[in-house]
Design a protein around this motif. Structure first.
Motif, PDB file in Angstrom:
ATOM      1  N   GLY A  40      21.212  44.746 -68.204  1.00  0.00           N
ATOM      2  CA  GLY A  40      22.514  44.768 -68.846  1.00  0.00           C
ATOM      3  C   GLY A  40      23.281  46.014 -68.457  1.00  0.00           C
ATOM      4  N   LEU A  41      24.514  45.832 -67.994  1.00  0.00           N
ATOM      5  CA  LEU A  41      25.349  46.958 -67.555  1.00  0.00           C
ATOM      6  C   LEU A  41      26.126  47.525 -68.740  1.00  0.00           C
ATOM      7  CD1 LEU A  41      26.465  48.642 -65.147  1.00  0.00           C
ATOM      8  CD2 LEU A  41      28.326  46.968 -65.012  1.00  0.00           C
ATOM      9  N   ARG A  42      26.024  48.840 -68.939  1.00  0.00           N
ATOM     10  CA  ARG A  42      26.786  49.545 -69.958  1.00  0.00           C
ATOM     11  C   ARG A  42      27.686  50.561 -69.267  1.00  0.00           C
ATOM     12  NH1 ARG A  42      24.893  45.720 -71.567  1.00  0.00           N
ATOM     13  NH2 ARG A  42      23.365  45.398 -73.241  1.00  0.00           N
ATOM     14  N   ARG A  43      28.857  50.811 -69.850  1.00  0.00           N
ATOM     15  CA  ARG A  43      29.825  51.697 -69.191  1.00  0.00           C
ATOM     16  C   ARG A  43      29.264  53.092 -68.947  1.00  0.00           C
ATOM     17  NH1 ARG A  43      33.775  48.924 -72.434  1.00  0.00           N
ATOM     18  NH2 ARG A  43      33.943  50.647 -73.927  1.00  0.00           N
ATOM     19  N   ASP A  44      28.415  53.578 -69.874  1.00  0.00           N
ATOM     20  CA  ASP A  44      27.888  54.922 -69.686  1.00  0.00           C
ATOM     21  C   ASP A  44      26.818  54.997 -68.601  1.00  0.00           C
ATOM     22  OD1 ASP A  44      25.951  53.579 -71.100  1.00  0.00           O
ATOM     23  OD2 ASP A  44      25.962  54.901 -72.838  1.00  0.00           O
ATOM     24  N   MET A  45      26.507  53.847 -67.992  1.00  0.00           N
ATOM     25  CA  MET A  45      25.587  53.844 -66.850  1.00  0.00           C
ATOM     26  C   MET A  45      26.303  54.052 -65.517  1.00  0.00           C
ATOM     27  SD  MET A  45      23.111  50.570 -67.484  1.00  0.00           S
ATOM     28  CE  MET A  45      21.981  50.396 -68.861  1.00  0.00           C
ATOM     29  N   LEU A  46      27.623  53.922 -65.507  1.00  0.00           N
ATOM     30  CA  LEU A  46      28.340  53.818 -64.236  1.00  0.00           C
ATOM     31  C   LEU A  46      28.137  55.030 -63.337  1.00  0.00           C
ATOM     32  CD1 LEU A  46      31.697  52.132 -65.308  1.00  0.00           C
ATOM     33  CD2 LEU A  46      29.831  51.119 -63.987  1.00  0.00           C
ATOM     34  N   ASN A  47      28.306  56.223 -63.877  1.00  0.00           N
ATOM     35  CA  ASN A  47      28.160  57.405 -63.031  1.00  0.00           C
ATOM     36  C   ASN A  47      26.756  57.532 -62.470  1.00  0.00           C
ATOM     37  OD1 ASN A  47      30.825  58.208 -63.365  1.00  0.00           O
ATOM     38  ND2 ASN A  47      30.370  59.499 -65.142  1.00  0.00           N
ATOM     39  N   GLU A  48      25.760  57.277 -63.326  1.00  0.00           N
ATOM     40  CA  GLU A  48      24.377  57.356 -62.861  1.00  0.00           C
ATOM     41  C   GLU A  48      24.087  56.260 -61.840  1.00  0.00           C
ATOM     42  OE1 GLU A  48      19.855  57.712 -64.694  1.00  0.00           O
ATOM     43  OE2 GLU A  48      21.500  57.064 -65.986  1.00  0.00           O
ATOM     44  N   LEU A  49      24.666  55.089 -62.062  1.00  0.00           N
ATOM     45  CA  LEU A  49      24.440  53.973 -61.152  1.00  0.00           C
ATOM     46  C   LEU A  49      24.914  54.301 -59.745  1.00  0.00           C
ATOM     47  CD1 LEU A  49      23.699  51.037 -60.545  1.00  0.00           C
ATOM     48  CD2 LEU A  49      25.913  50.358 -61.501  1.00  0.00           C
ATOM     49  N   TYR A  50      26.051  54.973 -59.639  1.00  0.00           N
ATOM     50  CA  TYR A  50      26.590  55.269 -58.315  1.00  0.00           C
ATOM     51  C   TYR A  50      25.827  56.373 -57.592  1.00  0.00           C
ATOM     52  CZ  TYR A  50      30.398  52.008 -58.463  1.00  0.00           C
ATOM     53  OH  TYR A  50      31.121  50.844 -58.487  1.00  0.00           O
ATOM     54  N   ASN A  51      24.887  57.006 -58.285  1.00  0.00           N
ATOM     55  CA  ASN A  51      24.024  57.979 -57.628  1.00  0.00           C
ATOM     56  C   ASN A  51      22.725  57.363 -57.136  1.00  0.00           C
ATOM     57  OD1 ASN A  51      25.752  60.191 -58.006  1.00  0.00           O
ATOM     58  ND2 ASN A  51      25.032  60.471 -60.110  1.00  0.00           N
ATOM     59  N   HIS A  52      22.562  56.038 -57.365  1.00  0.00           N
ATOM     60  CA  HIS A  52      21.384  55.320 -56.885  1.00  0.00           C
ATOM     61  C   HIS A  52      21.826  54.359 -55.785  1.00  0.00           C
ATOM     62  CE1 HIS A  52      19.797  56.789 -60.709  1.00  0.00           C
ATOM     63  NE2 HIS A  52      18.583  56.487 -60.291  1.00  0.00           N
ATOM     64  N   ASP A  53      21.482  54.685 -54.569  1.00  0.00           N
ATOM     65  CA  ASP A  53      21.923  53.861 -53.440  1.00  0.00           C
ATOM     66  C   ASP A  53      21.100  52.586 -53.285  1.00  0.00           C
ATOM     67  OD1 ASP A  53      23.897  55.680 -52.740  1.00  0.00           O
ATOM     68  OD2 ASP A  53      22.536  56.850 -51.483  1.00  0.00           O
ATOM     69  N   ALA A  54      19.849  52.616 -53.726  1.00  0.00           N
ATOM     70  CA  ALA A  54      18.957  51.480 -53.470  1.00  0.00           C
ATOM     71  C   ALA A  54      18.235  51.077 -54.755  1.00  0.00           C
ATOM     72  CB  ALA A  54      17.964  51.828 -52.375  1.00  0.00           C
ATOM     73  N   LEU A  55      18.992  50.846 -55.819  1.00  0.00           N
ATOM     74  CA  LEU A  55      18.407  50.463 -57.089  1.00  0.00           C
ATOM     75  C   LEU A  55      17.887  49.026 -56.985  1.00  0.00           C
ATOM     76  CD1 LEU A  55      18.155  52.020 -59.751  1.00  0.00           C
ATOM     77  CD2 LEU A  55      20.166  50.805 -60.569  1.00  0.00           C
ATOM     78  N   ASN A  56      16.645  48.824 -57.353  1.00  0.00           N
ATOM     79  CA  ASN A  56      15.988  47.535 -57.157  1.00  0.00           C
ATOM     80  C   ASN A  56      16.279  46.591 -58.320  1.00  0.00           C
ATOM     81  OD1 ASN A  56      14.408  45.623 -55.855  1.00  0.00           O
ATOM     82  ND2 ASN A  56      12.487  46.415 -56.691  1.00  0.00           N
ATOM     83  N   ILE A  57      17.538  46.195 -58.435  1.00  0.00           N
ATOM     84  CA  ILE A  57      17.987  45.250 -59.463  1.00  0.00           C
ATOM     85  C   ILE A  57      18.710  44.107 -58.759  1.00  0.00           C
ATOM     86  CG2 ILE A  57      19.595  44.928 -61.387  1.00  0.00           C
ATOM     87  CD1 ILE A  57      18.917  47.773 -62.248  1.00  0.00           C
ATOM     88  N   ASP A  58      18.341  42.875 -59.115  1.00  0.00           N
ATOM     89  CA  ASP A  58      18.894  41.709 -58.431  1.00  0.00           C
ATOM     90  C   ASP A  58      20.217  41.242 -59.025  1.00  0.00           C
ATOM     91  OD1 ASP A  58      16.607  41.351 -56.648  1.00  0.00           O
ATOM     92  OD2 ASP A  58      15.509  40.777 -58.459  1.00  0.00           O
ATOM     93  N   PHE A  59      20.399  41.428 -60.338  1.00  0.00           N
ATOM     94  CA  PHE A  59      21.667  41.015 -60.949  1.00  0.00           C
ATOM     95  C   PHE A  59      21.926  41.843 -62.198  1.00  0.00           C
ATOM     96  CE2 PHE A  59      18.526  38.356 -63.080  1.00  0.00           C
ATOM     97  CZ  PHE A  59      18.998  38.177 -64.372  1.00  0.00           C
ATOM     98  N   TRP A  60      23.195  41.870 -62.593  1.00  0.00           N
ATOM     99  CA  TRP A  60      23.650  42.599 -63.772  1.00  0.00           C
ATOM    100  C   TRP A  60      24.277  41.618 -64.756  1.00  0.00           C
ATOM    101  CZ3 TRP A  60      22.731  47.791 -64.367  1.00  0.00           C
ATOM    102  CH2 TRP A  60      22.363  48.495 -63.220  1.00  0.00           C
ATOM    103  N   GLU A  61      24.352  42.035 -66.009  1.00  0.00           N
ATOM    104  CA  GLU A  61      24.964  41.224 -67.056  1.00  0.00           C
ATOM    105  C   GLU A  61      25.964  42.071 -67.832  1.00  0.00           C
ATOM    106  OE1 GLU A  61      22.744  38.359 -70.016  1.00  0.00           O
ATOM    107  OE2 GLU A  61      22.954  40.339 -70.959  1.00  0.00           O
ATOM    108  N   VAL A  62      27.130  41.496 -68.117  1.00  0.00           N
ATOM    109  CA  VAL A  62      28.144  42.174 -68.927  1.00  0.00           C
ATOM    110  C   VAL A  62      28.666  41.222 -69.999  1.00  0.00           C
ATOM    111  CG1 VAL A  62      28.922  43.806 -67.168  1.00  0.00           C
ATOM    112  CG2 VAL A  62      29.973  41.532 -67.275  1.00  0.00           C
ATOM    113  N   ALA A  63      29.170  41.808 -71.076  1.00  0.00           N
ATOM    114  CA  ALA A  63      29.911  41.046 -72.085  1.00  0.00           C
ATOM    115  C   ALA A  63      31.370  41.012 -71.647  1.00  0.00           C
ATOM    116  CB  ALA A  63      29.779  41.709 -73.454  1.00  0.00           C
ATOM    117  N   PRO A  64      31.929  39.859 -71.326  1.00  0.00           N
ATOM    118  CA  PRO A  64      33.288  39.826 -70.764  1.00  0.00           C
ATOM    119  C   PRO A  64      34.337  40.455 -71.664  1.00  0.00           C
ATOM    120  CG  PRO A  64      32.482  37.599 -71.230  1.00  0.00           C
ATOM    121  CD  PRO A  64      31.327  38.521 -71.391  1.00  0.00           C
ATOM    122  N   GLU A  65      34.205  40.296 -72.996  1.00  0.00           N
ATOM    123  CA  GLU A  65      35.225  40.856 -73.875  1.00  0.00           C
ATOM    124  C   GLU A  65      35.207  42.383 -73.899  1.00  0.00           C
ATOM    125  OE1 GLU A  65      32.591  38.448 -76.646  1.00  0.00           O
ATOM    126  OE2 GLU A  65      32.520  38.920 -74.524  1.00  0.00           O
TER     127      GLU A  65
END
Length: 278
Positions: A11-36
């Motif tokens: 599950g993708l949370r907004r406070d993950m974004l900065n950390e996520l962009y520091n991982h070039d090869a994160l072994n995750i196949d898909f993400w999930e978000v709440a559209p609203e």
């Protein structure tokens, strides 16, 4: 539409974004978000999300549809969800088999009465939503703490809705475990009864032990061993399906979350070529 989800998700949370962009090869196949939680955002967040949905497979898990509400379906809201899905090329929209509104928003997921009348009511609402989305609706088996007006078992209720509405199932393994403890039924028997062909993907999460006979579904802790065992049993019974780790608060760094993501992957690898239990 976007490629089908497979493997292991988070599950993708907004406070993950900065950390996520520091991982070039994160072994995750898909993400999930709440559209609203994302559809109204512009600027930085909208740009970041679009970059991610262009790179990764995504699914969505909504919070506000309120499929069992006594109030009419919010058609404008569903149209906005469809626009979000189309904008980000996402094929899958899941929600909760519950309701969260009546005269106003209830800020919680309330159980739909397990009755034949409720089945007929919810089925026609699901069909209305599916017509607008131009996609099948995926509904999650939810945790619940009371069953007002119950005439059917939870199992009978879920299966009837899936079949009569011709929709799909988000199989939440932790919710099965939580409900089995709270309502004293056999988790494996419930799991076995779920229709394999309806399972779009699965969730696994942690919970909180309020008492020996009361568990609260929180998504705020590590997955416990009995829930891992139930996920393993799910793969034995239904085959390996895409599975997502939910963590909504007390969120550790991504490197720590990846330990549980990797455990899902290990279980999937173990059962990917095994025959299903008859």
């Amino acid at each position: 539409m976007n490629k089908n989800i497979q493997g292991v998700g988070l599950g993708l949370r907004r406070d993950m974004l900065n950390e996520l962009y520091n991982h070039d090869a994160l072994n995750i196949d898909f993400w999930e978000v709440a559209p609203e939680n994302w559809s109204k955002l512009g600027g930085y967040y909208a740009k970041q999300l679009k970059q991610l949905t262009s790179k990764y497979a995504f699914t969505t898990h909504g919070l506000s549809l309120s499929i069992g509400s006594p109030a009419p379906i919010d058609v404008v809201f569903v149209q906005e969800v469809k626009q979000f899905l189309d904008t980000h090329d996402i094929a899958l929209y899941s929600e909760h088999l519950s309701y969260c509104s009546g005269q106003g928003h209830l800020y919680d997921l309330m159980p739909i009465p397990f009755t034949e009348e409720a089945i007929r009511y919810v089925v026609q609402r699901i069909k209305q939503v599916q017509d607008i989305l131009e996609r099948p609706l995926i509904l999650e088996n939810v945790s619940y703490y009371a069953a007002p007006g119950q005439e059917l078992s939870e199992q009978q209720f879920i299966i009837s809705i899936l079949e009569e509405a011709d929709c799909q199932l988000l199989l939440d393994v932790n919710n099965i475990y939580v409900n089995a403890i709270n309502h004293q039924y056999d988790a494996e028997s419930f799991l076995t009864a779920m229709p394999t062909e309806r399972i779009a993907y699965g969730h696994i999460a942690g919970h909180y032990d309020e008492a020996d006979d009361l568990i609260v579904d929180t998504h705020g802790a590590d997955v416990i061993e009995p829930v891992w065992k139930l996920l393993e049993k799910a793969y034995q019974i239904h085959g390996v399906f895409p599975t997502l780790l939910e963590r909504d608060f007390n969120i550790p760094p991504l490197d720590i979350l990846m330990l549980e993501v990797d455990k899902i992957r290990q279980l999937q690898s173990r059962y990917s070529n095994k025959k299903l239990i008859a």
